[in-house]
Write an enzyme that holds these catalytic residues in place. Structure first.
Site, PDB file in Angstrom:
ATOM      1  N   VAL A 190       0.734  -1.337   0.037  1.00 41.61           N
ATOM      2  CA  VAL A 190       0.145  -0.056   0.040  1.00 41.61           C
ATOM      3  C   VAL A 190       0.776   1.202  -0.252  1.00 41.61           C
ATOM      4  O   VAL A 190       0.654   2.243  -0.908  1.00 41.61           O
ATOM      5  CB  VAL A 190      -0.901  -0.193   1.347  1.00 41.61           C
ATOM      6  CG1 VAL A 190      -1.930   1.244   1.194  1.00 41.61           C
ATOM      7  CG2 VAL A 190      -1.941  -1.243   1.229  1.00 41.61           C
ATOM      8  N   TYR A 191       1.566   1.327   0.978  1.00 38.45           N
ATOM      9  CA  TYR A 191       2.651   2.430   0.961  1.00 38.45           C
ATOM     10  C   TYR A 191       3.482   2.800  -0.458  1.00 38.45           C
ATOM     11  O   TYR A 191       3.521   3.660  -0.902  1.00 38.45           O
ATOM     12  CB  TYR A 191       3.746   2.237   2.062  1.00 38.45           C
ATOM     13  CG  TYR A 191       4.783   3.299   2.114  1.00 38.45           C
ATOM     14  CD1 TYR A 191       4.326   4.671   2.813  1.00 38.45           C
ATOM     15  CD2 TYR A 191       6.177   3.006   2.029  1.00 38.45           C
ATOM     16  CE1 TYR A 191       5.261   5.687   3.047  1.00 38.45           C
ATOM     17  CE2 TYR A 191       7.027   4.125   2.091  1.00 38.45           C
ATOM     18  CZ  TYR A 191       6.416   5.337   2.435  1.00 38.45           C
ATOM     19  OH  TYR A 191       7.426   6.548   2.622  1.00 38.45           O
ATOM     20  N   ALA A 192       4.159   1.520  -0.820  1.00 40.07           N
ATOM     21  CA  ALA A 192       4.856   1.775  -2.063  1.00 40.07           C
ATOM     22  C   ALA A 192       4.182   2.278  -3.202  1.00 40.07           C
ATOM     23  O   ALA A 192       4.535   3.069  -4.001  1.00 40.07           O
ATOM     24  CB  ALA A 192       5.372   0.123  -2.201  1.00 40.07           C
TER      25      ALA A 192
ATOM     26  N   SER B 272       1.513   4.059  -3.031  1.00 43.05           N
ATOM     27  CA  SER B 272       1.239   5.679  -2.841  1.00 43.05           C
ATOM     28  C   SER B 272       2.564   6.434  -3.346  1.00 43.05           C
ATOM     29  O   SER B 272       2.479   7.506  -4.068  1.00 43.05           O
ATOM     30  CB  SER B 272       1.050   6.057  -1.511  1.00 43.05           C
ATOM     31  OG  SER B 272       2.294   5.835  -0.692  1.00 43.05           O
ATOM     32  N   LYS B 273       3.624   5.987  -3.320  1.00 46.49           N
ATOM     33  CA  LYS B 273       4.924   6.641  -3.611  1.00 46.49           C
ATOM     34  C   LYS B 273       5.220   6.534  -4.953  1.00 46.49           C
ATOM     35  O   LYS B 273       5.764   7.359  -5.759  1.00 46.49           O
ATOM     36  CB  LYS B 273       6.330   6.188  -2.738  1.00 46.49           C
ATOM     37  CG  LYS B 273       5.882   6.454  -1.274  1.00 46.49           C
ATOM     38  CD  LYS B 273       5.816   7.882  -1.174  1.00 46.49           C
ATOM     39  CE  LYS B 273       5.826   8.257   0.256  1.00 46.49           C
ATOM     40  NZ  LYS B 273       5.771   9.900   0.508  1.00 46.49           N
TER      41      LYS B 273
END
Length: 242
Positions: free
Chosen positions: A152-154, A156-157
Site C-alpha cells: 500500500v505504501y509503495a 502511494s509513492k
C-alpha cells in the site's frame, strides 16, 4: 556559515519531526525563514523555542479539506511570499495487504497522494506569477522497487513519483523546479509500523538513515544553479542494498 537560502521563505509540511524537521533545520541553517506546517502543536512550539523568529509555526491538519485548502493562503499571509515548498507530510501502512485496516489505507492514500497534489496545485499560481520557485516532494525508495512488505505504501509513492515527474515537465517553463527525494529507511516515527522482523534486521545491519543526512541532500538539491533540476535523488544506507 553557508547562507544559500538567505532572504527566502520555505514551507515544510510534517515539519515537527522526522524528515520534515530535518528539512526545516537544513533550510534554517541556510538562512531561510521557514513556515513549519504540522498538526503537532507541541512539536511546533519546540521548534520555535529552539530556532526563534526564523520559524513561523502553522498548525494544520492536512487531512481536513478546509485546513488543507488554507495552507498556501495562510503561508502567504504569515510570510508574504513562498520560494520553496517541501511537501513532506505522510503516513505509512506496511505488512500484508490482507491484514491492513481499510480506514488506515484511506488516510494514508489521502495524505500521501491527494494532499500533496492539492498543496502543489495551490502553490503554483503564486510561483508562476513570480517566475520562480522550488517544489520538493518526499517520495521513497519504495517508489523505485516493488517492496513486498509494503504494497500500500509503495503504491502511494509510485503514484506521487509519477505526479512529480509529469508536473515538473509542465511548469519548468515558468522557472519552477519540481523534484523528489527518495530515501530508503530513515530513523523516524513512521518505522513504528514496520514489520518487527524487518525493523530488527535493519537496526542490526546498520541499514537506517539519519534524518539529518536527508536534510543535507535536500540542501544539495535546492542549491543547484537555476538552470539545473535534480529531479529525483535516491539515497539509502549502503548495507540496505546488499
Amino acid at each position: 556559515m553557508n547562507q544559500a537560502f538567505q532572504g527566502k521563505v520555505a514551507a515544510v509540511t510534517g515539519s515537527a519531526s522526522g524528515i520534515g524537521r530535518a528539512s526545516a533545520e537544513a533550510l534554517l541553517a541556510g538562512g531561510a525563514r521557514v513556515v513549519l506546517v504540522d498538526r503537532d502543536a507541541a512539536g511546533l512550539a519546540a521548534m520555535q523555542a529552539q530556532h526563534g523568529d526564523a520559524v513561523i509555526p502553522l498548525q494544520l491538519d492536512l487531512l481536513d479539506a478546509a485546513q488543507c485548502k488554507s495552507l498556501v493562503p495562510r503561508v502567504l499571509e504569515l510570510a508574504g511570499r513562498l520560494d520553496i515548498l517541501h511537501a513532506n507530510a505522510g503516513l505509512y501502512v506496511g505488512g500484508d495487504l490482507v491484514d491492513a485496516d481499510t480506514d488506515a489505507i484511506d488516510r494514508m492514500l489521502h495524505l500521501n497522494i491527494n494532499v500533496v497534489m492539492k498543496n502543489v496545485r495551490d502553490v503554483l499560481p503564486h510561483m508562476i506569477a513570480r517566475g520562480s520557485g522550488d517544489i520538493l516532494v518526499t517520495s521513497s525508495l519504495a517508489a523505485h522497487y516493488p517492496t513486498p512488505w509494503e504494497p500500500v505504501y509503495a503504491s502511494s509513492k509510485w503514484a506521487i513519483d509519477c505526479f512529480v515527474q509529469t508536473t515538473r515537465r509542465q511548469v519548468f517553463k515558468h522557472g519552477i523546479r519540481v523534484g523528489a527525494i527518495s530515501p530508503g529507511p530513515v530513523m523516524t516515527g513512521l518505522l513504528a509500523d514496520w514489520p518487527a522482523d524487518k525493523l530488527a534486521e535493519a537496526r542490526a545491519s546498520g541499514s537506517l538513515l539519519d534524518p539529518a543526512e536527508v536534510g543535507e541532500v535536500i540542501t544539495f538539491m535546492l542549491t543547484r544553479p537555476r538552470g539545473m533540476t535534480i529531479r529525483d535523488v535516491v539515497m539509502m544506507p549502503s548495507n540496505f542494498d546488499l
